[in-house]
Design an enzyme around this catalytic site. Sequence first.
Site, short mmCIF file in Angstrom:
data_model
loop_
_atom_site.label_atom_id
_atom_site.label_comp_id
_atom_site.label_asym_id
_atom_site.label_seq_id
_atom_site.Cartn_x
_atom_site.Cartn_y
_atom_site.Cartn_z
N HIS A 583 0.83 -1.21 0.00
CA HIS A 583 0.00 0.00 0.00
C HIS A 583 0.86 1.25 0.00
CE1 HIS A 583 -3.45 2.54 1.49
NE2 HIS A 583 -2.45 3.21 2.05
N GLU A 584 1.85 1.29 0.89
CA GLU A 584 2.69 2.49 0.99
C GLU A 584 3.55 2.67 -0.26
OE1 GLU A 584 1.94 4.57 3.15
OE2 GLU A 584 0.74 3.23 4.41
N HIS A 587 1.56 4.17 -3.00
CA HIS A 587 1.31 5.60 -2.85
C HIS A 587 2.26 6.44 -3.71
CE1 HIS A 587 -1.99 6.40 -0.25
NE2 HIS A 587 -1.50 5.78 0.81
N GLU A 645 -6.02 6.65 -1.52
CA GLU A 645 -5.94 5.48 -0.63
C GLU A 645 -6.51 4.24 -1.31
OE1 GLU A 645 -4.30 5.43 2.12
OE2 GLU A 645 -3.91 7.59 2.15
N ASP A 649 -4.66 0.80 -1.87
CA ASP A 649 -5.18 -0.48 -1.39
C ASP A 649 -5.19 -1.52 -2.51
OD1 ASP A 649 -5.61 0.34 1.20
OD2 ASP A 649 -7.74 0.75 0.94
#
Length: 750
Positions: A583-584, A587, A645, A649
Site C-alpha cells: 500500500h505504501e 502511494h 488510498e 489499497d
Amino acid sequence: MQTSLNSRTPLVIPDSQPKSYNRWLLVVIVILLSLAIALGILYGLEKSKIKPSPPTPTSTPTPQYDDLCLTPFCVKAADYILDSIDETAEPCEDFYQFACGSWLKSARIPEETGVQNTFNQLDQQLDLNVIDLLSSTTVPDTTAAVAHARELYASCMNETKIELDGVEAVLTIVNNEFGGWPILQPPSRSVPGFDLTELLLKLRKYDNGIIFSIATATNQENSSAYDIELGQGTLGLQETEYYNNETAITAAYRQFMIDLASALTNNSMAAIKTDVDEIFALEKIISQYHWSASEQRLRDNETIRTTVGGLAAAFPSSFNFTDYVRQSYLLANVTLLDTDVISVSEVAYLVNVSSILQAAPAHTVQNYLVWRFMMNRANNMPSRIRNTRIQFDRVFKGTSAEPTRAVICSNYVNDNMGFAVSRLYVKKYFDDNARTQSKDIIKNIRASMTKMLEDASWMDADSKAKAVDKAAAIYENIGYPDYIASDNTTQLEKMYAEYIFDTSYIKNVLLMQQVKAREDFRTLHEAVDHRAWGDLPPTVVNAFYEPSTNAISFPAGILQMPFFNKDAPKYLNYGGIGMVIGHEITHGFDDDGRQYDKNGNRIPWWTNTTITQFNERKQCIIDQYSNYTVAQIHKNLNGDQTQGENIADNGGIKSSFFAYQNWAKENPNVDKRLPGLSKYSQEQMFFIGYAHGWCAKFTDAYALNRVLTDVHSIPQFRVLGPLSNFAEFDRVFKCTPGQGNSRVNKCSVW
C-alpha cells in the site's frame, strides 16, 4: 459496484463442517501434541531422532501433523481467526462478512472511542505499554529527554494540582495577550483596540490552524529545501457539511460554548446565548468557503507558488498576508527573506474569509477567535471545564464514556514527545527480528511492484522506465531511527532541549504549544534530510509514504500481531504487513504520488499520453467507490476524496500477493497450515489474514465523521473494493465475475 449476481461457484474446500468442529479439532490437536511431547520426555526420546511416518492418503480432511503449524503463535493465530470468520457466508458473495462476520457479531465498541478495530486494539495495548514506561522505572534511562517526558506525564496525572491551578494561567493569556473574551465580560458591543492581525499572531503563538495555517514544508519543486505553506485553518466541527443543517451535533456544539462560558462567568444566560448564536453564525459563514479533502485534491492546480517578496502581487488581498507570515516566523526569531518560497493553497478561502473577518463586528470576531483557542484548551483544564468538552465529544464522536486519565496522559506525552517514549519502548517491547524480516518482505514486494510497473501496457516506455527507477529509489524506515536506541544521545537530547517542565500541567501544555510553533518555523532555512525518520514517532500503529522524500516508514507500533510476527506463516505476514508495505509503495504511484519524481520533486515526468491513460483508470476507481453505500448511515463514500488510498489499497494487495507467490515458489512446503483451518489453502489464508486486519465496528457518529473527513474508505470497502478487482482472488476462491464480491469490469490502475 456490481448489481447483478451470477450463479455461485462452490469453493473447492474438502469439507464444510461448521466452526465448532474446527475449534474442537484445534483443541484436540493441542492436547495430542502436548501428550506426544510429554511421552517423548518420559521415554527420553530426542526429537531430532524421530522421523515422522509419511502421511497416509485419506478421503477425509483430517490434517497430518507434519502439515500443521503447531507453534504457540500458530495456535494463537488459528484461535483469533476462527473467532473472526463466519463460514455460513459465501466468500465470493461477501468476503468481508466471511472473514469478519463472527468478529462483528461479538465485538464490543468501546464506550470511550466509538470504534473497535485491529488498529484500536493495538492502540489499546500500546497505551498500556506507554503508561508502564512513563509511570515507572521498569526501563531505567538517564537521558534528560526521557526524564522530561516522565515529568510531563506526572503533571498530567496530578489531578489534585490541576484543580488547584484552576483556570488562572489560561485566563491570564486570554486577558493580557488576546485582549479578553467578550462573552465573559460585562455586556458590551465594543472591543477597544481590536486588531485582527495582532490577535491572529497572538493565537498563532499557541495554536496553529485557527483561521489560517502557516507551516514549513518540503519545497515541492525542490525537495532539497524547505518552503512556507499558507492555507486554510480548521473548523470547530471540521467539515462544512456539519454546519449545513441543524442537528444534534450543532446543538451540542453551541451547548459546549454555553457551558464553557457559564463555567467562567456570572453573566446572564441570555447574554451568553446571544454571543454563542453570533459565534456560530460567523463560523457557519466561514465554513461555506472551507475546502473539503476532495476539493483540495481536485483543485490542487489553483495553488499559487511565489516568494515572500512577491506575495502581495501574486496574491492580492485586503488582508496583509505578507506581514502576517513575516510576523509569524519572528515568533521563532526567523527573519524571512524576500526570496523565500511560499506556496499558497485554498486561495478562495483565504481571500473570502479574511474579508468576512474584516467586515464582521469586532465583538463577534474576538469572541469567535478566542472561543477556538478555549475549545482546544478545555481538555487541559480542571474537571468542571473538561466536562463541557466531554459532553460535546459524546455527541460528536458517538461515545458514552471517556478514556482513563492514564490513557489520556500517555497519549498526550506520546503525541508530543514520542521519540523519547520510543527510546523506552524499543528497549522493552520491540523485537529487532521484525526489522530484519520486514526488510526481506519489502525487498520482495518492491520487486513485485516493479514487475507490475513493467507490465503496465498503458504506459509509454519513457514513463515506465522512470517509474521503475522511482520504485528502486524508495527509501525505507523500519521500526525506529537508529539514534533512538544508540548510546549516543546527542540527537535525542537536542530534539527536546526546550522541553523543560514543572508540576503545573496547564503551564506545561502552554509551553508545549509555543515550543512546537517555534520548532516548525526554525527548520525553514535548513537543508532537507531525505533519510530522516519524519515527525511521527515509532510508537504509533500506522505506516507512511512521504512523496517529497520518496520514503516509506513502518513504525515499531505496527510491526506486531496481526500484521506481523516473526514466527508467523508467511501467508499471514504477507497478507498483513505485506499488504501495508505494498500500500505504501503504491502511494508513490497514486494520483498524488505519481506527480513526484524519484527525488521527491513535483515536476512533470510522465508523458501526456501516459497521464491520460492513468486518469482513465483512476476514474474507474473513483466511480466504483462512489457507488459504495455505508448502510449504517445510508451515505455513500466520496470516491474523489478517497481515490489515493483506494489506488494504494488495490495496488498493495496485488503486489503483496504476487510477492508471496514468488516466495512460496522459492520456498516450497515451508508454510504450514493452521490447526482448525487446514481446509483453507495458503493462498486462501493470505486473503483471510488480510481481511481480518480490517474488521471494524463503529457508532453512527464515528462512521459519519470518517466518511466526511477521512481520505481512507470505511474498512469494509478496503476489503471488498480491492478484492473485487483482483482476478487472483477469483481464482483462489473459484469466484465467477459478477458474483457479489467480484466485479465483471475490474478497475485496475496497477
